[in-house]
Write an enzyme that holds these catalytic residues in place. Structure first.
Site, PDB file in Angstrom:
ATOM      1  N   TYR A 173       0.831  -1.199   0.000  1.00  0.00           N
ATOM      2  CA  TYR A 173       0.000   0.000   0.000  1.00  0.00           C
ATOM      3  C   TYR A 173       0.874   1.260   0.000  1.00  0.00           C
ATOM      4  O   TYR A 173       1.897   1.323   0.679  1.00  0.00           O
ATOM      5  CB  TYR A 173      -0.927   0.035   1.214  1.00  0.00           C
ATOM      6  N   PRO A 183     -16.766  -3.280   1.179  1.00  0.00           N
ATOM      7  CA  PRO A 183     -18.151  -3.491   1.613  1.00  0.00           C
ATOM      8  C   PRO A 183     -19.162  -2.604   0.910  1.00  0.00           C
ATOM      9  O   PRO A 183     -20.345  -2.928   0.864  1.00  0.00           O
ATOM     10  CB  PRO A 183     -18.091  -3.164   3.113  1.00  0.00           C
ATOM     11  N   GLY A 220     -16.932  -0.383  -4.068  1.00  0.00           N
ATOM     12  CA  GLY A 220     -16.349   0.753  -4.770  1.00  0.00           C
ATOM     13  C   GLY A 220     -17.215   1.997  -4.759  1.00  0.00           C
ATOM     14  O   GLY A 220     -17.121   2.828  -5.666  1.00  0.00           O
TER      15      GLY A 220
END
Length: 329
Positions: free
Chosen positions: A53, A216, A219
């Site tokens: 990340y 969840p 997007g």
């Protein structure tokens, strides 16, 4: 904040997981630290990240931001259940080199040491395999995990994006060698994407894994995408825009928003609260970029959805049905 146990472990975790993918690329360090502090103050103790990340030439930046937060003291590290991941190449961009990705024992050893340095900690609570590595046998992977556990560098191992048969293969291999095996699976699961109900979640339940859904809100599609576009005058973007270009999907999302408007419910909070009603779910990953988004996610934990709403959601977004019956011809 509500808590649960992570699968078959004794580890108690919050029913929301703070995802940090946006820390660095979209959220600067001071704001990221503020979100982390606010989450911890609210009782959200489970923080998820990954070595990759930050992305591109900034790979590892998100772990660094969490590390500088821990370094501020105040027992931040002791209060946090920390999860990170290994798999993607961490070699500099444009400099591919063997053994800097996937799940070989060598890369796992290198990757965990690098993550610990960036995170400014001496152990990781949950070390997750970000993807399946079809080139490395699970015997080698578990041997590497054993070394890390014995060294005190990690406590538990989990998977991410594993199909059901790979969860079974991983844990059967671990069992043959007297090892604990996987304790969690992080998978794509939400109202609009329920295929995990066919094999992944049943496999996780069978082997005692906690399930940690990512995306969840699919997007942003389940966060009131149509309503927001209408009120702001701006069209949806990214994955939401692509999905809403499909007439059938748009009609489905409109029906979803209409149902919730009828009951006075916020779409994003409802999508999170629905996941918390699902069997086997530990807690969904939320990735707030702002304090307001964090506050909305925290409200979802306390939201008790009426059966009428749950039934309506199943009508709008029908799942595949229970396994193995759903596989019948």
């Amino acid at each position: 904040m509500k808590y649960t146990q992570l699968g078959r472990t004794g580890l108690k975790v919050s029913r929301l997981v703070l995802g940090t993918m946006n820390f660095g690329p979209q959220t600067d360090e001071p704001t990221s630290h503020h979100i982390l502090d606010s989450a911890l103050d609210a009782g959200l103790n489970f923080v998820d990240t990954a070595n990759v990340y930050g992305w591109g030439e900034n790979k590892g930046r998100t772990e660094e931001i969490i590390g500088t937060w821990f370094a501020q003291g105040g027992r931040r590290r002791e209060k946090t259940v920390l999860a990170t991941k290994v798999y993607a190449s961490m070699a500099p961009e444009g400099e591919p080199w063997p053994n800097h990705d996937r799940l070989s024992a060598l890369n796992i050893r290198r990757a965990v040491d690098a993550s610990l340095k960036r995170l400014k900690t001496d152990y990781i609570d949950l070390y997750q395999f970000h993807h399946v590595d079809r080139r490395t046998p699970f015997e080698e992977i578990w041997q590497a995990v054993d070394v890390l556990v014995n060294q005190g560098k990690i406590l538990y191992a989990g998977s991410s994006n594993f199909p059901g048969f790979k969860i079974a293969q991983a844990n059967e291999t671990a069992a043959r060698h007297g090892r604990l095996g996987l304790v969690s699976e992080q998978c794509l699961y939400n109202l609009a994407e329920r295929r995990a109900e066919l094999e992944v979640i049943p496999a996780a339940q069978e082997y005692g894994l906690g399930v940690i859904p990512w995306s969840p809100l699919h997007g942003g599609l389940l966060g009131g995408a149509i309503r927001k576009a209408a009120t702001s005058g701006r069209s949806a973007s990214g994955r939401s825009a692509d999905a809403l270009a499909n007439t059938a999907v748009r009609a489905q999302v409109q029906a979803y928003e209409d149902l919730l408007a009828k009951h006075g419910l916020e779409p994003g909070e409802t999508a999170l609260a629905w996941l918390l009603t699902r069997p086997g779910i530990t807690g969904p990953i939320v990735g707030p970029r702002t304090q307001e988004q964090l506050a909305s996610a925290l409200r979802a934990v306390e939201l008790d959805l009426p059966q009428e709403v749950l039934d309506g959601l199943d009508e709008v977004f029908p799942g595949p049905g229970p396994a193995p019956e759903a596989f019948a011809w």
